[in-house]
Design an enzyme around this catalytic site. Structure first.
Site, short mmCIF file in Angstrom:
data_model
loop_
_atom_site.label_atom_id
_atom_site.label_comp_id
_atom_site.label_asym_id
_atom_site.label_seq_id
_atom_site.Cartn_x
_atom_site.Cartn_y
_atom_site.Cartn_z
CD GLU A 23 56.64 -71.34 12.12
OE1 GLU A 23 56.33 -71.94 11.08
OE2 GLU A 23 57.52 -70.45 12.15
CG HIS A 63 54.74 -72.29 5.46
ND1 HIS A 63 55.33 -73.17 6.34
CD2 HIS A 63 55.15 -71.04 5.85
CE1 HIS A 63 56.05 -72.49 7.23
NE2 HIS A 63 55.96 -71.21 6.95
CG HIS A 88 53.46 -69.37 10.35
ND1 HIS A 88 54.07 -68.28 10.93
CD2 HIS A 88 54.32 -69.84 9.42
CE1 HIS A 88 55.25 -68.09 10.35
NE2 HIS A 88 55.43 -69.03 9.43
#
Length: 344
Positions: A309, A109, A178
């Site tokens: 996601e 991420h 997210h």
């Protein structure tokens, strides 16, 4: 008509560079969403049940302090590259890049200080808000000055999230939001009574560090066949699963299409996910452990929320047969995801 309001939400601590965090409230007849200029975070999302009552269906915090401390990316836009890059390494134009390792042996991420932890510059739109930031060349180890725009717009029961980016050097990019959802309302104990379906004929098997092995496997006859709705709790039991944290491979089309649906029969709330992206990571909150104090004093135990996601496939930068994740100078990255809420 969508109403848009802006207000101050808090002040970043000096060690994080200070600066005022603003909150933008978008409101239609059936949805109310609150978005922060920190990490483009969806801090609240209130939708109606069949009884006409609004409930907040995303996990998060009441105050800025919750978001400036360590948390599992609640509601945030993550990047430059969402999901995992194996060993935090990739090669572009013959040059190897090494990223920060923040997920065991891998980079996750965006690294140590990804897009979720920085302030964005907002611009109010008639029906939403557009956030901009320049990610400088070398930030978190990535090449190129990257200009990024994330735009949230609300129309009736539909929340659209558009991601655009332009770069000065070839760079991998993979942006997603997210948000953690529980259609029974945030703070509800689990998501076992939700029905989930995902329009995917294949998924990506992963190794024990959650990196795709490279195989693109058929869902047919497996626990990953979610083409027909399954009741999540019963499905996990039937297949003896700890939960999902996997990429489902979507039709390779740039056009908008319906890719997933979540329904909570007791309240009648449904959420459809439409996207232009080639993949969707389905995550069932396996790492939540009840240790975080959320909104209204709620705690968030394991399996108390799910994420859908929309994104490129994990580790695509190191897998040439996966969809291309490199953005070239002169090109534009442009993807949209639509979340459509209703109650029946």
């Amino acid at each position: 008509m969508t109403e848009v309001k802006r207000e101050a939400f808090g002040q970043m601590p000096p060690e994080e560079g200070g600066g005022v965090v603003e909150k933008f409230v978008l409101k239609s007849g059936s949805v109310k969403v609150e978005i922060l200029s920190l990490g483009c975070i969806i801090a609240a999302l209130e939708v109606k049940g069949r009884d006409g009552q609004f409930s907040d269906v995303v996990l998060g915090f009441d105050t800025l302090e919750g978001y400036t401390r360590k948390h599992p990316f609640f509601g945030a836009v993550v990047g430059r590259v969402a999901n995992r890059i194996a060993k935090g390494r990739f090669t572009v134009d013959g040059k190897e890049y090494q990223l920060f390792l923040n997920n065991g042996p891998n980079s996750l991420h965006g690294g140590a200080r990804g897009f979720d932890k920085v302030l964005w510059s907002p611009e109010v739109l008639p029906n939403g808000v557009c956030f901009f930031r320049l990610s400088p060349d070398g930030e978190e180890g990535y090449p190129g000055d990257l200009k990024v725009w994330v735009t949230y717009t609300l129309s009736g029961g539909e929340l659209a999230i558009n991601y655009r980016a332009q770069t000065s050097k070839t760079t991998p990019i993979n942006l997603t939001n997210h948000a953690y959802f529980n259609l029974a309302g945030q703070g509800s104990r689990d998501i076992y009574d939700h029905e989930i379906s995902i329009e995917a004929d294949s998924y990506l098997p992963v190794d024990d560090t959650k990196i795709p092995t490279g195989e693109v496997a058929s869902v047919q006859g497996t626990s990953f066949d979610l083409r027909q709705p399954v009741e999540l709790g019963k499905h996990l039991q039937k297949f003896h699963l700890d939960g999902f944290d996997h990429n489902f491979c979507l039709q390779q089309a740039q056009a908008r299409r319906l890719v997933a649906r979540a329904r909570h029969p007791p309240t009648g709330r449904t959420m459809e996910v439409h996207t232009t992206q080639p993949g969707i990571q389905f995550y069932t909150g396996n790492n939540l452990d009840g240790s975080l104090k959320g909104k209204g004093g709620s705690t968030y135990p394991r399996h108390s929320a799910f994420c859908l996601e929309t994104q490129n496939w994990p580790d695509a930068v190191n897998k040439p047969h996966f969809p291309n994740t490199l953005l070239q100078p002169g090109e534009e990255y442009n993807h949209t995801t639509w979340l459509v809420f209703n109650a029946s």
